[in-house]
Design an enzyme around this catalytic site. Structure first.
Site, PDB file in Angstrom:
ATOM      1  N   ASP A  21      39.131  29.000  15.078  1.00 32.70           N
ATOM      2  CA  ASP A  21      40.102  29.395  14.048  1.00 32.70           C
ATOM      3  C   ASP A  21      39.430  29.371  12.686  1.00 32.70           C
ATOM      4  OD1 ASP A  21      42.379  29.832  12.504  1.00 32.70           O
ATOM      5  OD2 ASP A  21      42.931  27.699  12.524  1.00 32.70           O
ATOM      6  N   ASP A  98      40.514  43.053  27.751  1.00 31.76           N
ATOM      7  CA  ASP A  98      41.381  42.843  28.901  1.00 31.76           C
ATOM      8  C   ASP A  98      42.313  44.052  28.998  1.00 31.76           C
ATOM      9  OD1 ASP A  98      42.826  41.389  30.945  1.00 31.76           O
ATOM     10  OD2 ASP A  98      42.111  39.564  29.955  1.00 31.76           O
ATOM     11  N   ASP A 200      43.402  43.489  34.639  1.00 32.92           N
ATOM     12  CA  ASP A 200      44.323  42.411  34.967  1.00 32.92           C
ATOM     13  C   ASP A 200      45.230  42.744  36.153  1.00 32.92           C
ATOM     14  OD1 ASP A 200      45.666  39.860  33.923  1.00 32.92           O
ATOM     15  OD2 ASP A 200      47.368  41.222  33.993  1.00 32.92           O
ATOM     16  N   GLU A 256      40.412  42.055  38.453  1.00 30.87           N
ATOM     17  CA  GLU A 256      41.017  40.798  38.913  1.00 30.87           C
ATOM     18  C   GLU A 256      41.843  41.165  40.139  1.00 30.87           C
ATOM     19  OE1 GLU A 256      44.050  37.227  37.651  1.00 30.87           O
ATOM     20  OE2 GLU A 256      44.519  39.309  37.305  1.00 30.87           O
ATOM     21  N   HIS A 328      40.923  31.313  32.494  1.00 32.51           N
ATOM     22  CA  HIS A 328      42.103  30.845  31.747  1.00 32.51           C
ATOM     23  C   HIS A 328      43.317  30.617  32.649  1.00 32.51           C
ATOM     24  CE1 HIS A 328      42.734  35.041  32.409  1.00 32.51           C
ATOM     25  NE2 HIS A 328      43.972  34.936  31.989  1.00 32.51           N
ATOM     26  N   ASP A 329      43.204  30.952  33.917  1.00 37.70           N
ATOM     27  CA  ASP A 329      44.312  30.745  34.859  1.00 37.70           C
ATOM     28  C   ASP A 329      44.054  29.568  35.793  1.00 37.70           C
ATOM     29  OD1 ASP A 329      45.695  32.984  33.967  1.00 37.70           O
ATOM     30  OD2 ASP A 329      44.782  34.307  35.461  1.00 37.70           O
TER      31      ASP A 329
END
Ligand code: TEU
Ligand code: CA
Length: 556
Positions: A21, A98, A200, A256, A328-329
């Site tokens: 950030d 993505d 995705d 994916e 991230h999953d």
């Protein structure tokens, strides 16, 4: 197999909200990614996949897109994106976005117009069905729990399909106009100079029609999405997608793909496959239970090995899989694949060795390179992820107490990997000067990049060595192209394989347990290329391995 530019690459996944950030609002941003490009270069990565940064209400953290042609102000703007691509290019890094086109957001203009006029043009962009006497078109359970049908706002007699969150209506790929919109958008981004896309949830684009009910597999009376998907094939849609977009630009594409039909791997990643590559999810799905996350056993060393070897065998002579230990999953790989109490720098490096030394394109998920671990969440309030909250309810309904339910779902929570990157030991781990949108992993004073950068024996430096080895001209061809040949499979808790190149054989051995283990070499060792701990203890043909020792050997 045809050699392509991406086969030799090393990829890195950024979860943008939690990477870096720069404006103190507690959310990672594009300027943060730009500021870390030199770091990514130092690590040695060539491709950077960024999870969605398009405009989104963030019901599913950006996987619900309301405008495909703009950057969400949370992350910055299009100038930042252009600068990121240009700066990455200067460093020989390709940016991969993505592509989320199974569904969009219910706040996308298309869906808003569909609600205004379900019988008009945009009503046909989605799956909208008339519902009489409350009888839904099918009993499929959405991935995030509950029915996949939801009343269309303003039209109580009409329901729309959402295989994921209700704020993620599925796009109707049967409608050629929808596909045209998607191809135009993909090409618009590729024209901008993107290296490619991660695609995705793509197996979901083809639905089995007409709708019908499937045998219920939980006491909610609903049925797993896969029961519907296995009746149909995505072949036509994905062939068209490839030909109309990626193929024209020689772009990289990584699918994916879950639950693909048996024997369809060549269709997905063969020479003329839909995609350049797809993720190997075999270890990630290992042990998954129909009942839910609460019913999930810890994967064993032998199961891990068998899953990896069976994927290697399937893909040989077909194409390249992309190897991951987390994303991230998923929970953090080191916490998920190593037994509790045995997660340490040596075992982390062992896992990294296996992940990098099998055939395929290695993907590193942010923080993996410093060995970030699962978070010891103490309350559901610390967890943001929609899926974890659903699985928590599933666990409660199964009779677990709130404490037991938390204990069981926190091991699988997607937020384990979604907490901010631990850059250093300062407040908020150097991720932000404000307050992070999701808590830091409290272990950041122990595990962070700044300290590992200084330490030549750190997990981070080991990842750099693995990447350098993969790129070393002496060994590159064997590591990228060589065949994976399992060996010593009758020994428990040991993963060992040869990589056979044209005139070279490497042997990778990992002792996947805390106790030492001995193996008998079949040939003489020419060179020790990598060793994650202590001495290399060879006596004639006997090689003695310490607990979690991993070695990469060049053999005679
Ligand atoms: O994931 C697809 C998917 O099938 C997930 O629901 C997966 O089963 C689950 O996360 C396992 O833990 C993709 C994205 O990676 C995910 O983040 C999104 O939530 C999902 O699609 C919807 O876009
Ligand atoms: Ca920010």
């Amino acid at each position: 197999m045809k050699k392509k530019w991406w086969h030799e690459k090393v990829a890195y996944q950024i979860y943008p909200k939690s990477f870096c950030d720069t404006n103190g609002d507690g959310v990672g941003d594009l300027r943060g990614i730009i500021s870390k490009l030199d770091y990514l270069k130092e690590l040695g990565v060539d491709l950077v996949w960024i999870s969605p940064i398009y405009c989104s209400p963030m019901a599913d953290q950006g996987y619900d897109i309301s405008d495909y042609y703009n950057i969400d102000p949370l992350f910055g703007n299009m100038e930042d994106m252009d600068e990121l691509m240009a700066e990455a290019k200067k460093r020989d890094i390709g940016i991969v976005m993505d592509l989320v086109v199974n569904h969009c957001s219910d706040e996308h203009e298309w869906f808003r117009k569909a609600c205004e006029d379900p019988n008009g043009k945009y009503g046909k962009y989605f799956y909208i069905e008339e519902v009489k006497d409350g009888k839904l078109p099918s009993n499929i359970r959405s991935y995030f729990g509950g029915s996949c049908w939801e009343a269309l706002p303003g039209h109580p007699d009409k329901y729309y399909l959402h295989l994921f969150h209700k704020k993620q209506p599925d796009l109707n790929w049967e409608n050629p106009e929808v596909r045209e919109e998607i191809f135009t958008m993909v090409n618009w981004w590729l024209e901008k100079g993107l290296a490619g896309f991660r695609i995705d949830a793509i197996i979901n684009v083809k639905k089995s029609l007409p709708w019908k009910n499937y045998p219920a597999d939980r006491d909610d009376g609903l049925s797993y999405v896969g029961n519907m998907l296995k009746e149909v094939s995505c072949h036509d849609f994905l062939t068209e997608l490839r030909d109309r977009t990626f193929a024209k630009y020689n772009a990289f594409s990584v699918g994916e793909v879950f639950d693909e039909h048996e024997d369809t791997l060549p269709d997905f990643i063969g020479d003329d496959g839909y995609f350049s590559t797809m993720f190997d999810m075999s270890t990630a799905v290992c042990g998954a239970s129909e009942k839910g996350w609460y019913d999930r056993p810890h994967i064993t060393a032998n199961e891990y090995r068998d899953a990896v070897f069976s994927s290697q065998k399937k893909a040989w002579n077909v194409g390249f899989l992309s190897n991951i230990i987390e994303n991230h999953d998923q929970p953090r790989g080191v916490s998920h694949y190593l037994p509790d109490g045995e997660v340490n720098d040596t075992s982390k490096k062992m896992l990294a060795t296996l992940h990098f030394m099998v055939r395929g394109i290695p993907f590193i998920y942010q923080g993996q390179e410093i060995g970030m671990e699962n978070v010891d969440f103490t309350s559901m309030d610390q967890i943001d992820d929609v899926m974890t909250h659903d699985e928590y309810q599933v666990a409660l309904r199964a009779g677990l107490s709130p404490e037991e339910a938390l204990e069981s779902v926190k091991k699988m929570s997607r937020d384990n990997a979604r907490v901010p990157f631990s850059w250093d030991a300062s407040e908020y781990a150097g991720f932000t000067t404000g307050k992070p949108w999701l808590m830091n992993n409290p272990d950041y004073t122990r595990i962070n990049l700044a300290s590992q950068r200084q330490d030549e024996h750190s997990v981070y430096q080991y990842y750099r060595q693995l990447i350098q080895l993969r790129k070393n001209p002496e060994y590159k061809d064997t590591i990228v192209w060589g065949k994976t040949v399992p060996v010593y499979t009758d020994q428990d808790n040991l993963t060992a394989f040869y990589r056979q190149g044209e005139d070279q054989t490497l042997l990778v051995i990992a002792n996947y347990q805390k106790e030492p283990q001995t193996i008998t070499l079949e040939a003489d060792v020419k060179n020790v290329l990598l060793n994650n701990c202590g001495e290399f203890q060879q006596k004639e043909k006997k090689l003695q391995l310490e607990g979690y020792q991993a070695v990469v050997l060049e053999m005679h």
